[in-house]
Each structure stands twice: as C-alpha cells, then as structure tokens.
Design an enzyme around this catalytic site. Structure first.
Site, PDB file in Angstrom:
ATOM      1  N   ARG A   1      11.846  -7.447   4.615  1.00 51.24           N
ATOM      2  CA  ARG A   1      11.594  -6.023   4.425  1.00 51.24           C
ATOM      3  C   ARG A   1      12.448  -5.167   5.350  1.00 51.24           C
ATOM      4  O   ARG A   1      12.526  -5.426   6.545  1.00 51.24           O
ATOM      5  CB  ARG A   1      10.117  -5.737   4.675  1.00 51.24           C
ATOM      6  CG  ARG A   1       9.769  -4.275   4.568  1.00 51.24           C
ATOM      7  CD  ARG A   1       8.317  -4.088   4.320  1.00 51.24           C
ATOM      8  NE  ARG A   1       7.510  -4.325   5.519  1.00 51.24           N
ATOM      9  CZ  ARG A   1       6.227  -4.030   5.581  1.00 51.24           C
ATOM     10  NH1 ARG A   1       5.614  -3.524   4.536  1.00 51.24           N
ATOM     11  NH2 ARG A   1       5.550  -4.271   6.677  1.00 51.24           N
TER      12      ARG A   1
ATOM     13  N   ARG B   1     -10.232   1.433   8.394  1.00 47.69           N
ATOM     14  CA  ARG B   1      -9.728   0.145   8.875  1.00 47.69           C
ATOM     15  C   ARG B   1     -10.830  -0.762   9.389  1.00 47.69           C
ATOM     16  O   ARG B   1     -10.591  -1.937   9.637  1.00 47.69           O
ATOM     17  CB  ARG B   1      -8.754   0.389  10.033  1.00 47.69           C
ATOM     18  CG  ARG B   1      -7.352   0.547   9.533  1.00 47.69           C
ATOM     19  CD  ARG B   1      -6.379   0.598  10.673  1.00 47.69           C
ATOM     20  NE  ARG B   1      -5.214   1.365  10.251  1.00 47.69           N
ATOM     21  CZ  ARG B   1      -4.320   1.850  11.065  1.00 47.69           C
ATOM     22  NH1 ARG B   1      -4.446   1.665  12.363  1.00 47.69           N
ATOM     23  NH2 ARG B   1      -3.292   2.513  10.597  1.00 47.69           N
TER      24      ARG B   1
ATOM     25  N   LYS C   1       0.825  -1.212   0.000  1.00 47.93           N
ATOM     26  CA  LYS C   1       0.000   0.000   0.000  1.00 47.93           C
ATOM     27  C   LYS C   1       0.863   1.266   0.000  1.00 47.93           C
ATOM     28  O   LYS C   1       0.591   2.199  -0.754  1.00 47.93           O
ATOM     29  CB  LYS C   1      -0.929   0.032   1.217  1.00 47.93           C
ATOM     30  CG  LYS C   1      -1.990  -1.051   1.220  1.00 47.93           C
ATOM     31  CD  LYS C   1      -3.021  -0.810   2.315  1.00 47.93           C
ATOM     32  CE  LYS C   1      -2.453  -0.887   3.718  1.00 47.93           C
ATOM     33  NZ  LYS C   1      -1.994  -2.250   4.101  1.00 47.93           N
TER      34      LYS C   1
END
Ligand SMILES: [Zn+2]
Length: 227
Positions: free
Chosen positions: A129, A90, A16
């Site tokens: 990551r 959310r 995102k």
C-alpha cells in the site's frame, strides 16, 4: 430513500477509507473519522480540542467521553440528512456512548457495515500500500500504480508508505483491533444492525455489496432513466 446513519467497521487496511469515500460521494453523505474530528477540535482550539491536546501531548489515549462529545459537535454541524462514521467507534465504551447520544438526538444508527478481510490478506495489502502525501488516497502497488516512484493518479502528488504500515506498527494495530474493536461486530449484530461484507475483493465489487446490503442497488436501478 430513508437517510443512512452508518458506522463503517473493519480491521486496518480493510478498505474503510476507500469505501467510505465512494459511499459519501455516491449518496451525498458527510463522512468523518475520530482522528479527523479530534484534529478539527484541536485546530479550532475549542475546549474539547484543548482537552484532547492535553492527552495527546502526554502520549495518552483520548478518553471515550471526550471522543463522544466531539462526535456530538460534528453531528450537530453536519448530520441532518445522514452520516458515515469511518472507523468510529473504536471501543465498546464508545459504541455504547454513541448509541445513547444518537438515541437522545432521535437519530439512531441504521446500519453497521463490517468490511470482513482475513488477516493474511491484510498483511499483503499493507505491504503493497502506498499513500499520496497530498490527497491522502491510497493505492496498491502492482495494481493501481506500477512503480513505487509513480505519482498519485488522482492529483500527481508523491506516493509514500504510511508510517502506520511498517510491520511492527501493523502488528500493534492488529492486536489493538482484535482486543478493542472486533467485539463491536457482535455488539451491532445483537442490535440487528450488522451488514457483513466480504471485503477481500475488488473495490467495485465490495461497493456493490454495500449498496445491496443498504437496499440501494434496487432503488438505483429503478431511479435510472429507461432507454
Ligand atoms: Zn493524490
């Protein structure tokens, strides 16, 4: 082009942040997230910020109505010609309240972009990551950077593992996502707004799919100068 008023949905590590930045830069759209909006209100010491601080200092979730009121402030200041909400809303409660807010402003959402990535792929991505401590961009080890000790390719900052990315925290975030956020896929599908993107692919392929889903790909080809 008609203005894009977008929400960007997807599980943790679905891309995102990366796709949101690309979209914002390519199409000159302001972008924000719930965390960013709440931090801004808090830093500015607005009444909403003080309320937010009250909940966070107690370790509680900020209630939907405070989140939505903060989003309303941000929209008023930034969103005349479209916007992107990254990972916001959310919860179904927030989504319903956001719908009502945008309806009242006469600026309903145009699309809900869902970055669809299988859970096994997410675990892999998170393991590899690294995030830049200075500019906040994320990079994949073994692909965009070769060593854990490498400097940020964008700004030279230090790369580190995000706190959110340790296995226990990830498991918690995934289950919160499944319980609270995954139902939004159906919510937006029922409204005809959902654009499902197969996001288990290279960054530029994912971006191309988003552009196509928003009708940008053809528009940009036509706008490009002919040889
Ligand atoms: Zn950086």
């Amino acid at each position: 082009m008609k203005p894009h008023r977008l929400v960007l949905l997807g599980p943790p590590a679905s891309g995102k942040g990366t796709q949101g930045q690309l979209m914002a830069e390519a199409w000159h759209l302001p972008i924000t997230s719930t965390g960013e909006i709440l931090r801004r209100e808090s830093t500015l010491g607005t009444p909403l910020g003080l309320e937010t601080d009250r909940y966070t200092s107690l370790g509680q979730l900020v209630p939907d109505e405070v989140v939505i009121a903060s989003i309303a402030d941000w929209l008023d200041a930034n969103a005349d010609a479209g916007f992107i909400l990254d990972g916001t809303p959310r919860t179904l409660g927030q989504a319903t309240a956001l719908d009502a807010l945008l309806e009242k402003r006469g600026t309903p959402l145009t699309d809900a972009i869902f970055l669809d990535v299988p859970p096994a792929v997410i675990e892999d991505r998170v393991r590899l990551r690294l995030m830049c401590a200075r500019c906040g961009r994320t990079f994949r080890l073994g692909w965009q950077v070769q060593e854990k000790t490498a400097a940020c390719p964008q700004c030279g900052g230090t790369l580190e593992r995000r706190k959110d990315d340790d296995p226990t925290t990830l498991a918690e975030r995934m289950s919160a996502y499944a319980e609270k956020t995954a139902p939004l896929v159906q919510f937006y599908d029922a409204r005809g707004l959902l654009r499902r993107i197969a996001a288990d692919q290279a960054v530029e392929k994912v971006f191309a799919q988003i552009a196509a889903a928003l009708g940008r790909a053809e528009a940009e080809k036509e706008a490009a100068p002919r040889p």
